[in-house]
Design an enzyme around this catalytic site. Structure first.
Site, PDB file in Angstrom:
ATOM      1  N   SER A 124      31.731  44.596  31.849  1.00 27.92           N
ATOM      2  CA  SER A 124      31.709  43.599  32.923  1.00 27.92           C
ATOM      3  C   SER A 124      31.501  44.278  34.258  1.00 27.92           C
ATOM      4  O   SER A 124      31.920  45.428  34.466  1.00 27.92           O
ATOM      5  CB  SER A 124      33.061  42.880  32.921  1.00 27.92           C
ATOM      6  OG  SER A 124      33.252  42.174  34.121  1.00 27.92           O
ATOM      7  N   TYR A 149      43.023  43.218  32.946  1.00 27.67           N
ATOM      8  CA  TYR A 149      41.762  42.874  32.272  1.00 27.67           C
ATOM      9  C   TYR A 149      40.659  43.853  32.708  1.00 27.67           C
ATOM     10  O   TYR A 149      39.967  44.447  31.872  1.00 27.67           O
ATOM     11  CB  TYR A 149      41.346  41.427  32.599  1.00 27.67           C
ATOM     12  CG  TYR A 149      39.878  41.171  32.361  1.00 27.67           C
ATOM     13  CD1 TYR A 149      39.384  41.072  31.062  1.00 27.67           C
ATOM     14  CD2 TYR A 149      38.977  41.085  33.424  1.00 27.67           C
ATOM     15  CE1 TYR A 149      38.032  40.886  30.839  1.00 27.67           C
ATOM     16  CE2 TYR A 149      37.624  40.900  33.206  1.00 27.67           C
ATOM     17  CZ  TYR A 149      37.158  40.797  31.914  1.00 27.67           C
ATOM     18  OH  TYR A 149      35.816  40.633  31.698  1.00 27.67           O
ATOM     19  N   LYS A 153      38.625  47.023  30.530  1.00 23.70           N
ATOM     20  CA  LYS A 153      37.177  47.254  30.386  1.00 23.70           C
ATOM     21  C   LYS A 153      36.815  48.688  30.802  1.00 23.70           C
ATOM     22  O   LYS A 153      35.982  49.339  30.181  1.00 23.70           O
ATOM     23  CB  LYS A 153      36.379  46.246  31.223  1.00 23.70           C
ATOM     24  CG  LYS A 153      36.433  44.817  30.701  1.00 23.70           C
ATOM     25  CD  LYS A 153      35.672  44.655  29.379  1.00 23.70           C
ATOM     26  CE  LYS A 153      35.823  43.284  28.775  1.00 23.70           C
ATOM     27  NZ  LYS A 153      35.308  43.138  27.418  1.00 23.70           N
TER      28      LYS A 153
HETATM   29  C1  UD1 Z   1      35.691  36.935  36.873  1.00 22.07           C
HETATM   30  C2  UD1 Z   1      36.035  38.351  36.519  1.00 22.07           C
HETATM   31  C3  UD1 Z   1      34.850  38.962  35.807  1.00 22.07           C
HETATM   32  C4  UD1 Z   1      34.445  38.129  34.611  1.00 22.07           C
HETATM   33  C5  UD1 Z   1      34.138  36.720  35.107  1.00 22.07           C
HETATM   34  C6  UD1 Z   1      33.735  35.804  33.980  1.00 22.07           C
HETATM   35  C7  UD1 Z   1      37.211  39.984  37.921  1.00 22.07           C
HETATM   36  C8  UD1 Z   1      37.449  40.483  39.296  1.00 22.07           C
HETATM   37  N1  UD1 Z   1      36.330  39.023  37.771  1.00 22.07           N
HETATM   38  O1  UD1 Z   1      34.637  36.998  37.837  1.00 22.07           O
HETATM   39  O2  UD1 Z   1      35.168  40.246  35.363  1.00 22.07           O
HETATM   40  O3  UD1 Z   1      33.318  38.686  34.026  1.00 22.07           O
HETATM   41  O4  UD1 Z   1      35.290  36.202  35.748  1.00 22.07           O
HETATM   42  O5  UD1 Z   1      34.791  35.529  33.131  1.00 22.07           O
HETATM   43  O6  UD1 Z   1      37.814  40.481  37.006  1.00 22.07           O
HETATM   44  N2  UD1 Z   1      35.901  30.260  42.815  1.00 22.07           N
HETATM   45  C9  UD1 Z   1      36.287  29.213  43.649  1.00 22.07           C
HETATM   46  N3  UD1 Z   1      37.010  28.202  43.121  1.00 22.07           N
HETATM   47  C10 UD1 Z   1      37.376  28.167  41.792  1.00 22.07           C
HETATM   48  C11 UD1 Z   1      36.964  29.232  40.943  1.00 22.07           C
HETATM   49  C12 UD1 Z   1      36.241  30.268  41.488  1.00 22.07           C
HETATM   50  O7  UD1 Z   1      35.974  29.216  44.836  1.00 22.07           O
HETATM   51  O8  UD1 Z   1      38.050  27.223  41.384  1.00 22.07           O
HETATM   52  C13 UD1 Z   1      35.077  31.347  43.362  1.00 22.07           C
HETATM   53  C14 UD1 Z   1      35.722  32.724  43.265  1.00 22.07           C
HETATM   54  O9  UD1 Z   1      36.458  33.008  44.413  1.00 22.07           O
HETATM   55  C15 UD1 Z   1      34.491  33.619  43.128  1.00 22.07           C
HETATM   56  C16 UD1 Z   1      33.468  32.734  42.429  1.00 22.07           C
HETATM   57  O10 UD1 Z   1      33.917  31.403  42.583  1.00 22.07           O
HETATM   58  O11 UD1 Z   1      33.986  33.939  44.391  1.00 22.07           O
HETATM   59  C17 UD1 Z   1      33.349  33.061  40.959  1.00 22.07           C
HETATM   60  O12 UD1 Z   1      34.648  33.071  40.396  1.00 22.07           O
HETATM   61  P1  UD1 Z   1      34.890  33.237  38.824  1.00 22.07           P
HETATM   62  O13 UD1 Z   1      34.037  32.263  38.091  1.00 22.07           O
HETATM   63  O14 UD1 Z   1      36.369  33.163  38.599  1.00 22.07           O
HETATM   64  O15 UD1 Z   1      34.318  34.666  38.482  1.00 22.07           O
HETATM   65  P2  UD1 Z   1      34.669  36.105  39.126  1.00 22.07           P
HETATM   66  O16 UD1 Z   1      36.024  36.133  39.722  1.00 22.07           O
HETATM   67  O17 UD1 Z   1      33.514  36.516  39.968  1.00 22.07           O
END
Ligand code: UD1
Length: 333
Positions: A124, A149, A153
């Site tokens: 990842s 997590y 990895k």
């Molecule tokens: C996370 C994991 C990544 C994993 C991916 C998919 C970390 C740091 N990140 O990525 O390893 O591969 O999930 O499972 O370990 N967001 C919102 N509102 C929400 C949800 C998310 O604003 O309700 C934003 C988050 O702040 C982020 C973006 O959307 O900027 C993507 O979030 P998310 O889908 O959770 O993925 P990552 O955190 O990037």
């Protein structure tokens, strides 16, 4: 070619199974359904028009996995099976160390004994942590992990390097996924988050479907164009394709280890994702700006030139395609 696919009923695993079959490769699924649903197997058979062999087994179980290696004699292994919730890993780190590292060690002990040529590992972009500069290349430094997590990895990656140094008879490929989204265009398979989703896209689709009240955007004061975090959202079918190419590359390059970023090379902000989702699906989403989430890197997207050059891979789907497919899939649930 016969390939063992651990976690083959999961989100990325199931889409990869389709691509394997389309490319004449026989998948053998090993999945204990702790985070996936059995009906996915039926959906896969419908989609692919063929029976698929599957085993309901925890791939940390050495004896049971040994029996599968002996009877199925796979040529390759793709190891997806892992726990993947960042939050849960903070609350229950031992589960992550046991399952994510334990399953890899079990599989490596088995490929040491059996004539397996290639091994593809699901890593990842989390290994880059909060990068100093973007886009991140495969040579960007591995930063301190934000969560157990992420650390699991990083440990798995090091484990593969050390294993290869001690015993270079297999060809090993590490794929560093960026943010996988979307669903198969047929809407027969897609993401099935259990409980309240942590990830952005399932939260958006569940909100649009009325399952959740609103999407909270985690912070709008980051140093980005619109203040929200930027990520590299990759369609799960494009991601799936990289595994078939990785297997073929491994066969052509025996006794090798290599690491590839799998991302589009393009960053999109949370607000851009929301606007694109609304536009492509002609709907209005209930969302509001909320506080930042701990541990979020402001901007992460891939330099994908290495995988383009070496594996001849390139993404076919746009962000809009992925958001359309995610919504179509959500509506079947
Ligand atoms: C996370 C994991 C990544 C994993 C991916 C998919 C970390 C740091 N990140 O990525 O390893 O591969 O999930 O499972 O370990 N967001 C919102 N509102 C929400 C949800 C998310 O604003 O309700 C934003 C988050 O702040 C982020 C973006 O959307 O900027 C993507 O979030 P998310 O889908 O959770 O993925 P990552 O955190 O990037």
């Amino acid at each position: 070619m016969k390939v063992l696919v651990t976690g083959g009923a999961g989100f990325i695993g199931s889409h990869t199974v389709v691509d394997l079959i389309e490319n004449g490769i026989t998948p053998i699924i090993v999945d204990d359904f702790r985070n996936s649903e059995k009906f996915v197997l039926k959906q896969l058979e419908k989609l692919c028009g063929t029976k698929i062999v599957s085993y309901n087994i925890d791939c940390c179980n050495y004896e049971q996995m040994e029996a599968i290696f002996s009877s199925e004699k796979p040529d390759g292994v793709i190891h997806f099976a892992a726990d993947k919730s960042v939050n849960e890993s903070v609350e229950n780190p031992l589960k992550y160390y046991q399952n994510n590292i334990g399953s890899l060690v079990t599989l490596l002990r088995l490929i040491e004994k059996h004539p397996v040529k290639s091994f593809v590992f699901s890593s990842s972009c989390t290994v880059y942590g909060n990068p100093d500069s973007v886009p991140v290349t495969e040579l960007s430094p591995i930063k301190k992990a934000f969560s157990p997590y992420g650390f699991s990895k990083q440990v798995c990656e090091q484990c593969l390097v050390d294993f290869h140094n001690s015993n270079p008879k297999n060809s090993i490929i590490l794929l560093r996924y960026f943010n996988p989204i979307g669903a198969h265009p047929s809407s027969l398979i897609g993401e099935l988050p259990i409980g309240v989703p942590n990830n952005l896209i399932p939260f958006i689709t569940q909100t649009a479907a009325g399952v959740r009240e609103k999407v909270v955007v985690f912070g709008a004061s980051y140093n980005t164009n619109d203040g929200t975090c930027v990520r590299d959202y990759i369609h799960v079918c494009d991601l799936a394709k990289s595994h078939v190419l990785a297997l073929n590359y491994a066969l052509k390059n025996p006794n090798n280890i290599d690491t590839f970023n799998v991302g589009t090379g393009k960053g999109d902000s949370v607000l851009e994702v929301i606007k694109s989702f609304e536009k492509i699906n002609s709907l209005t989403l209930n969302y509001e700006i909320g506080p930042k989430r701990a541990g979020d890197a402001p901007v992460v997207y891939a330099d994908n030139s290495y995988i383009k050059k070496k594996l001849n891979w390139s993404p076919k789907y746009s962000l809009e395609d992925a958001l359309l497919h995610s919504w179509n899939w959500q509506q079947t649930l």
